[in-house]
Design a protein around this motif. Sequence first.
Motif, PDB file in Angstrom:
ATOM      1  N   SER A 169      52.066 -23.585  -4.368  1.00 50.11           N
ATOM      2  CA  SER A 169      52.940 -24.464  -3.582  1.00 50.11           C
ATOM      3  C   SER A 169      52.116 -25.592  -2.972  1.00 50.11           C
ATOM      4  CB  SER A 169      53.623 -23.665  -2.466  1.00 50.11           C
ATOM      5  OG  SER A 169      54.490 -22.696  -3.011  1.00 50.11           O
ATOM      6  N   GLY A 170      52.701 -26.791  -2.979  1.00 51.25           N
ATOM      7  CA  GLY A 170      52.056 -27.928  -2.345  1.00 51.25           C
ATOM      8  C   GLY A 170      51.106 -28.698  -3.235  1.00 51.25           C
ATOM      9  N   THR A 171      51.021 -28.357  -4.528  1.00 48.46           N
ATOM     10  CA  THR A 171      50.070 -29.043  -5.404  1.00 48.46           C
ATOM     11  C   THR A 171      50.660 -30.281  -6.071  1.00 48.46           C
ATOM     12  OG1 THR A 171      50.682 -27.463  -7.145  1.00 48.46           O
ATOM     13  CG2 THR A 171      48.660 -27.021  -5.923  1.00 48.46           C
ATOM     14  N   GLY A 172      51.976 -30.458  -6.018  1.00 42.82           N
ATOM     15  CA  GLY A 172      52.578 -31.653  -6.602  1.00 42.82           C
ATOM     16  C   GLY A 172      53.197 -31.429  -7.965  1.00 42.82           C
ATOM     17  N   LYS A 173      53.891 -30.299  -8.145  1.00 39.00           N
ATOM     18  CA  LYS A 173      54.484 -29.996  -9.451  1.00 39.00           C
ATOM     19  C   LYS A 173      55.601 -30.977  -9.800  1.00 39.00           C
ATOM     20  CE  LYS A 173      55.134 -25.609  -8.344  1.00 39.00           C
ATOM     21  NZ  LYS A 173      54.316 -25.490  -7.115  1.00 39.00           N
ATOM     22  N   GLU A 174      56.358 -31.423  -8.783  1.00 45.39           N
ATOM     23  CA  GLU A 174      57.412 -32.404  -9.085  1.00 45.39           C
ATOM     24  C   GLU A 174      56.811 -33.743  -9.501  1.00 45.39           C
ATOM     25  OE1 GLU A 174      61.375 -34.537  -7.138  1.00 45.39           O
ATOM     26  OE2 GLU A 174      60.639 -32.659  -6.297  1.00 45.39           O
ATOM     27  N   LEU A 175      55.664 -34.117  -8.928  1.00 47.25           N
ATOM     28  CA  LEU A 175      54.992 -35.344  -9.354  1.00 47.25           C
ATOM     29  C   LEU A 175      54.603 -35.270 -10.831  1.00 47.25           C
ATOM     30  CD1 LEU A 175      52.624 -36.202  -6.361  1.00 47.25           C
ATOM     31  CD2 LEU A 175      54.699 -37.410  -7.063  1.00 47.25           C
ATOM     32  N   VAL A 176      54.182 -34.090 -11.266  1.00 49.59           N
ATOM     33  CA  VAL A 176      53.849 -33.905 -12.675  1.00 49.59           C
ATOM     34  C   VAL A 176      55.097 -34.099 -13.535  1.00 49.59           C
ATOM     35  CG1 VAL A 176      53.084 -32.221 -14.397  1.00 49.59           C
ATOM     36  CG2 VAL A 176      51.891 -32.397 -12.215  1.00 49.59           C
ATOM     37  N   ALA A 177      56.215 -33.521 -13.106  1.00 48.73           N
ATOM     38  CA  ALA A 177      57.466 -33.673 -13.855  1.00 48.73           C
ATOM     39  C   ALA A 177      57.870 -35.142 -13.939  1.00 48.73           C
ATOM     40  CB  ALA A 177      58.573 -32.854 -13.194  1.00 48.73           C
ATOM     41  N   ARG A 178      57.734 -35.868 -12.844  1.00 46.90           N
ATOM     42  CA  ARG A 178      58.107 -37.291 -12.844  1.00 46.90           C
ATOM     43  C   ARG A 178      57.160 -38.100 -13.725  1.00 46.90           C
ATOM     44  NH1 ARG A 178      62.117 -38.491  -9.600  1.00 46.90           N
ATOM     45  NH2 ARG A 178      62.724 -37.015  -7.978  1.00 46.90           N
ATOM     46  N   ALA A 179      55.885 -37.726 -13.760  1.00 45.23           N
ATOM     47  CA  ALA A 179      54.935 -38.428 -14.623  1.00 45.23           C
ATOM     48  C   ALA A 179      55.274 -38.205 -16.092  1.00 45.23           C
ATOM     49  CB  ALA A 179      53.515 -37.953 -14.324  1.00 45.23           C
ATOM     50  N   ILE A 180      55.661 -36.986 -16.456  1.00 46.94           N
ATOM     51  CA  ILE A 180      56.068 -36.699 -17.835  1.00 46.94           C
ATOM     52  C   ILE A 180      57.291 -37.520 -18.205  1.00 46.94           C
ATOM     53  CG2 ILE A 180      56.971 -34.911 -19.376  1.00 46.94           C
ATOM     54  CD1 ILE A 180      55.327 -32.877 -17.736  1.00 46.94           C
ATOM     55  N   THR A 229      74.731 -35.393 -15.346  1.00 45.14           N
ATOM     56  CA  THR A 229      74.043 -36.522 -14.735  1.00 45.14           C
ATOM     57  C   THR A 229      72.727 -36.819 -15.447  1.00 45.14           C
ATOM     58  OG1 THR A 229      74.983 -35.914 -12.589  1.00 45.14           O
ATOM     59  CG2 THR A 229      73.116 -37.433 -12.565  1.00 45.14           C
ATOM     60  N   ALA A 230      72.062 -35.771 -15.932  1.00 41.46           N
ATOM     61  CA  ALA A 230      70.761 -35.935 -16.584  1.00 41.46           C
ATOM     62  C   ALA A 230      70.872 -36.175 -18.089  1.00 41.46           C
ATOM     63  CB  ALA A 230      69.914 -34.687 -16.347  1.00 41.46           C
ATOM     64  N   SER A 231      72.088 -36.367 -18.608  1.00 44.27           N
ATOM     65  CA  SER A 231      72.271 -36.511 -20.052  1.00 44.27           C
ATOM     66  C   SER A 231      71.376 -37.609 -20.620  1.00 44.27           C
ATOM     67  CB  SER A 231      73.735 -36.820 -20.360  1.00 44.27           C
ATOM     68  OG  SER A 231      73.957 -36.844 -21.752  1.00 44.27           O
ATOM     69  N   HIS A 232      70.644 -37.285 -21.677  1.00 41.24           N
ATOM     70  CA  HIS A 232      69.666 -38.167 -22.334  1.00 41.24           C
ATOM     71  C   HIS A 232      68.479 -38.482 -21.435  1.00 41.24           C
ATOM     72  CE1 HIS A 232      72.226 -38.650 -25.809  1.00 41.24           C
ATOM     73  NE2 HIS A 232      73.232 -38.886 -25.007  1.00 41.24           N
ATOM     74  N   GLY A 233      68.369 -37.736 -20.329  1.00 38.55           N
ATOM     75  CA  GLY A 233      67.220 -37.865 -19.445  1.00 38.55           C
ATOM     76  C   GLY A 233      66.515 -36.530 -19.318  1.00 38.55           C
ATOM     77  N   THR A 234      66.059 -36.217 -18.113  1.00 39.78           N
ATOM     78  CA  THR A 234      65.268 -35.012 -17.879  1.00 39.78           C
ATOM     79  C   THR A 234      65.849 -34.227 -16.714  1.00 39.78           C
ATOM     80  OG1 THR A 234      63.279 -36.178 -18.630  1.00 39.78           O
ATOM     81  CG2 THR A 234      62.945 -34.150 -17.383  1.00 39.78           C
ATOM     82  N   LEU A 235      65.958 -32.915 -16.875  1.00 44.05           N
ATOM     83  CA  LEU A 235      66.393 -32.021 -15.800  1.00 44.05           C
ATOM     84  C   LEU A 235      65.178 -31.217 -15.346  1.00 44.05           C
ATOM     85  CD1 LEU A 235      68.858 -30.935 -14.186  1.00 44.05           C
ATOM     86  CD2 LEU A 235      69.023 -29.131 -15.915  1.00 44.05           C
ATOM     87  N   PHE A 236      64.820 -31.360 -14.078  1.00 45.51           N
ATOM     88  CA  PHE A 236      63.652 -30.661 -13.532  1.00 45.51           C
ATOM     89  C   PHE A 236      64.128 -29.463 -12.731  1.00 45.51           C
ATOM     90  CE2 PHE A 236      60.487 -30.452  -9.902  1.00 45.51           C
ATOM     91  CZ  PHE A 236      59.580 -29.676 -10.633  1.00 45.51           C
TER      92      PHE A 236
END
Length: 451
Positions: A169-180, A229-236
């Motif tokens: 927790s706190g390492t930035g996993k969502e930032l990784v998802a957004r970078a991908i 909402t995420a169609s043709h995009g990414t669901l995290f």
Amino acid sequence: MILLADDEPAFQRLTAGWLRSLGHEVITAGDGDTARSAFEAHGADVVLLDLAMPPHHDPEAGLALIRQFAPSPVVVMTGHADQPLALKAIEAGAWDFLAKPVDPDMLKVVVERALERARLARELAAAQAREHSAEDMGLIGQSQAMVSLRDLIRRVAPTTLPVMVLGPSGTGKELVARAIHAASPRAARTLVPVHCGAVPADLLESELFGHLKGSFTGAHADRPGLVETASHGTLFLDEIGEMPAAMQVKLLRFLADGSYQPVGARDVRHANVRIIAATHRDLAAAVAEGSFREDLYYRLKGVVLKVPALEDRAGDVALLARVFLRRVDGAPAHFAPGALEWLEGHGWPGNVRELRSVVECAAALAPQSPGGRVIGIADLAFAMGEDAATAVAESPPPSSRQSLQEEVMELERRRITEALERTGHNHTHTARELGLSRVGLLKKMDRMALR
């Protein structure tokens, strides 16, 4: 791929055959609802749309469809050809307008132009995503662990593989998802995050797949889910390990073929979504103990990216602390000699999230001086709940090397800021004035939180 939406079987058959003979892949639809479902499921580089189709046979209903196919170019084809209708179609976002009967040679030219426009739009979106993510992709750090992580992200982002992001927790996993997502071909579409542990179990299905009016108490209107909402995009799917067992079954079906049913609906819908899941839990252990489905685990696993704990990122603490300090609102602030070294020597069980909180708290409490706020060891210790006097007494004297690094960083930041102001924040001109490449300038600006 071309989506041909027309309710005349003969026209649909002849036109689709003509386009296929030119080497194009074509899918067909005979009404507006089918066209919309086909687009959501498969996407399309170009849409050929008849305005007057069932169930309404009204050009106005066809005009309303155009925006739902964005950002793909839409070529309108209709037997109701008149100038006002053509203007309405263009205003609604149509790429071009053809009157029936359609001349095959004209159709060929228009389709080729629209396909070229779609190709350029994809390349532009990808280029903008790469520029905005810059060299560090929003994941700040110079340690080998972060360099390796960014390299893996660049390699996996262009694929369609599901990704599992693991880390404390706190390492930035969502930032990784957004970078991908930002570095992927889906960057022009939406990334939709959902915390699987934060949504009550009885509401998670509705949150993901939507619901129809009257399907349960409080459902006063139809509501699309996050999957749509995420169609043709990414669901995290953040903290996927917290997902209830009943919901795991429904998610597994969606992952298998992209099909789902909103709560209260009988019809099956489809969505083209890339899945990125994240958790701090040991999912393999959860599978072994029976709290997480094994088949879902292997569906989600795909490529596994591990986000390192802050204690495993040698040298990144000082860099992150400087960036977080730059982002704090208020009067200018800087670290006193020895403060960054003290932070480097501290353990961070809360990882990057804890470090950011400490820096923001210390900045808010630090005393003012003529040159701005100066954050010392005592301020940082107080922000961490430690005894300030003891921390100061036990800290070693600051090294001249660290102080020199800080001075160089401040000088470099000031030079870049002044050049940006002179050029009106034009990155190309600023880079030329400073003798840097544009990418090099953006990299420095990101590391100094100047963007």
